[in-house]
Design a protein around this motif. Structure first.
Motif, PDB file in Angstrom:
ATOM      1  N   ASP A  41      11.878  -7.823   6.708  1.00  0.00           N
ATOM      2  CA  ASP A  41      13.143  -7.100   6.831  1.00  0.00           C
ATOM      3  C   ASP A  41      13.265  -6.037   5.741  1.00  0.00           C
ATOM      4  N   GLU A  42      12.821  -6.379   4.510  1.00  0.00           N
ATOM      5  CA  GLU A  42      12.864  -5.413   3.415  1.00  0.00           C
ATOM      6  C   GLU A  42      11.930  -4.247   3.700  1.00  0.00           C
ATOM      7  N   CYS A  43      10.769  -4.543   4.252  1.00  0.00           N
ATOM      8  CA  CYS A  43       9.798  -3.488   4.573  1.00  0.00           C
ATOM      9  C   CYS A  43      10.353  -2.576   5.661  1.00  0.00           C
ATOM     10  N   ASP A  44      11.031  -3.144   6.630  1.00  0.00           N
ATOM     11  CA  ASP A  44      11.623  -2.335   7.694  1.00  0.00           C
ATOM     12  C   ASP A  44      12.709  -1.405   7.153  1.00  0.00           C
ATOM     13  N   ALA A  45      13.347  -1.812   6.053  1.00  0.00           N
ATOM     14  CA  ALA A  45      14.428  -1.027   5.487  1.00  0.00           C
ATOM     15  C   ALA A  45      13.905   0.161   4.670  1.00  0.00           C
ATOM     16  N   LEU A  46      12.619   0.178   4.351  1.00  0.00           N
ATOM     17  CA  LEU A  46      12.043   1.270   3.562  1.00  0.00           C
ATOM     18  C   LEU A  46      11.929   2.546   4.394  1.00  0.00           C
ATOM     19  N   THR A  47      12.063   3.656   3.714  1.00  0.00           N
ATOM     20  CA  THR A  47      11.837   4.931   4.384  1.00  0.00           C
ATOM     21  C   THR A  47      10.335   5.157   4.490  1.00  0.00           C
ATOM     22  N   VAL A  48       9.945   6.120   5.271  1.00  0.00           N
ATOM     23  CA  VAL A  48       8.531   6.444   5.441  1.00  0.00           C
ATOM     24  C   VAL A  48       7.925   6.845   4.094  1.00  0.00           C
ATOM     25  N   GLU A  49       8.655   7.618   3.332  1.00  0.00           N
ATOM     26  CA  GLU A  49       8.177   8.060   2.019  1.00  0.00           C
ATOM     27  C   GLU A  49       7.987   6.863   1.083  1.00  0.00           C
ATOM     28  N   GLN A  50       8.935   5.939   1.093  1.00  0.00           N
ATOM     29  CA  GLN A  50       8.820   4.750   0.247  1.00  0.00           C
ATOM     30  C   GLN A  50       7.625   3.891   0.665  1.00  0.00           C
ATOM     31  N   ARG A  51       7.371   3.799   1.956  1.00  0.00           N
ATOM     32  CA  ARG A  51       6.212   3.043   2.437  1.00  0.00           C
ATOM     33  C   ARG A  51       4.918   3.680   1.951  1.00  0.00           C
ATOM     34  N   HIS A  52       4.839   5.005   2.009  1.00  0.00           N
ATOM     35  CA  HIS A  52       3.647   5.712   1.538  1.00  0.00           C
ATOM     36  C   HIS A  52       3.449   5.495   0.039  1.00  0.00           C
ATOM     37  N   GLN A  53       4.535   5.521  -0.731  1.00  0.00           N
ATOM     38  CA  GLN A  53       4.438   5.280  -2.169  1.00  0.00           C
ATOM     39  C   GLN A  53       3.957   3.861  -2.448  1.00  0.00           C
ATOM     40  N   LEU A  54       4.449   2.903  -1.682  1.00  0.00           N
ATOM     41  CA  LEU A  54       4.046   1.514  -1.848  1.00  0.00           C
ATOM     42  C   LEU A  54       2.562   1.336  -1.524  1.00  0.00           C
ATOM     43  N   ILE A  55       2.119   1.969  -0.471  1.00  0.00           N
ATOM     44  CA  ILE A  55       0.700   1.896  -0.093  1.00  0.00           C
ATOM     45  C   ILE A  55      -0.173   2.531  -1.169  1.00  0.00           C
ATOM     46  N   LYS A  56       0.243   3.679  -1.692  1.00  0.00           N
ATOM     47  CA  LYS A  56      -0.525   4.343  -2.756  1.00  0.00           C
ATOM     48  C   LYS A  56      -0.599   3.473  -4.006  1.00  0.00           C
ATOM     49  N   ALA A  57       0.495   2.825  -4.354  1.00  0.00           N
ATOM     50  CA  ALA A  57       0.509   1.956  -5.536  1.00  0.00           C
ATOM     51  C   ALA A  57      -0.441   0.775  -5.338  1.00  0.00           C
ATOM     52  N   TYR A  58      -0.429   0.197  -4.139  1.00  0.00           N
ATOM     53  CA  TYR A  58      -1.338  -0.912  -3.844  1.00  0.00           C
ATOM     54  C   TYR A  58      -2.786  -0.450  -3.929  1.00  0.00           C
ATOM     55  N   GLN A  59      -3.099   0.705  -3.345  1.00  0.00           N
ATOM     56  CA  GLN A  59      -4.467   1.213  -3.357  1.00  0.00           C
ATOM     57  C   GLN A  59      -4.932   1.505  -4.779  1.00  0.00           C
ATOM     58  N   ALA A  60      -4.058   2.040  -5.616  1.00  0.00           N
ATOM     59  CA  ALA A  60      -4.421   2.327  -7.002  1.00  0.00           C
ATOM     60  C   ALA A  60      -4.734   1.030  -7.745  1.00  0.00           C
ATOM     61  N   THR A  61      -3.924   0.009  -7.520  1.00  0.00           N
ATOM     62  CA  THR A  61      -4.168  -1.289  -8.147  1.00  0.00           C
ATOM     63  C   THR A  61      -5.484  -1.863  -7.666  1.00  0.00           C
ATOM     64  N   ARG A  62      -5.726  -1.783  -6.385  1.00  0.00           N
ATOM     65  CA  ARG A  62      -6.963  -2.303  -5.805  1.00  0.00           C
ATOM     66  C   ARG A  62      -8.174  -1.542  -6.341  1.00  0.00           C
ATOM     67  N   ASP A  63      -8.061  -0.221  -6.466  1.00  0.00           N
ATOM     68  CA  ASP A  63      -9.154   0.587  -7.007  1.00  0.00           C
ATOM     69  C   ASP A  63      -9.476   0.171  -8.438  1.00  0.00           C
ATOM     70  N   GLU A  64      -8.445  -0.084  -9.243  1.00  0.00           N
ATOM     71  CA  GLU A  64      -8.665  -0.517 -10.628  1.00  0.00           C
ATOM     72  C   GLU A  64      -9.370  -1.872 -10.671  1.00  0.00           C
ATOM     73  N   GLU A  65      -8.992  -2.781  -9.788  1.00  0.00           N
ATOM     74  CA  GLU A  65      -9.649  -4.091  -9.732  1.00  0.00           C
ATOM     75  C   GLU A  65     -11.126  -3.939  -9.372  1.00  0.00           C
ATOM     76  N   LEU A  66     -11.418  -3.070  -8.415  1.00  0.00           N
ATOM     77  CA  LEU A  66     -12.804  -2.842  -8.018  1.00  0.00           C
ATOM     78  C   LEU A  66     -13.612  -2.215  -9.151  1.00  0.00           C
ATOM     79  N   LYS A  67     -13.011  -1.275  -9.872  1.00  0.00           N
ATOM     80  CA  LYS A  67     -13.695  -0.639 -10.994  1.00  0.00           C
ATOM     81  C   LYS A  67     -13.998  -1.666 -12.094  1.00  0.00           C
ATOM     82  N   LEU A  68     -13.035  -2.532 -12.380  1.00  0.00           N
ATOM     83  CA  LEU A  68     -13.239  -3.560 -13.393  1.00  0.00           C
ATOM     84  C   LEU A  68     -14.339  -4.531 -12.972  1.00  0.00           C
ATOM     85  N   ASP A  69     -14.331  -4.915 -11.698  1.00  0.00           N
ATOM     86  CA  ASP A  69     -15.359  -5.812 -11.177  1.00  0.00           C
ATOM     87  C   ASP A  69     -16.738  -5.168 -11.279  1.00  0.00           C
TER      88      ASP A  69
END
Length: 131
Positions: A41-69
């Motif tokens: 329900d919270e995800c549905d309440a997000l705007t398209v821009e907020q969803r894109h920002q959330l996805i970018k933040a997740y990808q950046a975190t994931r990229d850092e984990e991969l680099k560390l590994d």
């Protein structure tokens, strides 16, 4: 009353069939599912821009984990002797995907350095004996 009977039968069949229940689980969600439903329900309440920002933040975190590994694996590899590095390179290049995945899984499951060393040695010996 007779006209209502076919309608009642049709509704009963729909509710009894697996297809009739599709999407109905949210109406009787248990306590464990409540958190998931709230998150959706919270995800549905997000705007398209907020969803894109959330996805970018997740990808950046994931990229850092991969680099560390990768950095950890490279540090481990560099600690090996030159001869061991060469043996690992040759073995890795000649392994197929299944063998590589098997090696990765065994190394991840190993709990200490000695186990990892033994697993690596077994794979190299197995590879050297097969060629």
């Amino acid at each position: 009353m007779v006209a209502k009977l076919p309608m009642l039968c049709a509704v009963s069949i729909c509710l009894a069939s697996p297809l009739g229940f599709a999407g109905m689980e949210r109406f009787w969600a248990n306590k464990e599912d409540k958190k998931t439903v709230e998150q959706l329900d919270e995800c549905d309440a997000l705007t398209v821009e907020q969803r894109h920002q959330l996805i970018k933040a997740y990808q950046a975190t994931r990229d850092e984990e991969l680099k560390l590994d990768l950095r950890k694996r490279m540090e481990w590899f560099c600690k090996l002797s030159d001869q061991e590095q060469d043996r690992m390179r040759v073995a890795w290049q000649n392994m197929n995907t299944t063998e590589r995945n098997e090696l990765k899984q065994k190394l991840q499951a190993a709990s200490n350095l000695e186990e990892r060393t033994e697993i690596r040695r077994e794979f190299i010996e197995r590879f050297e004996s097969s060629f």
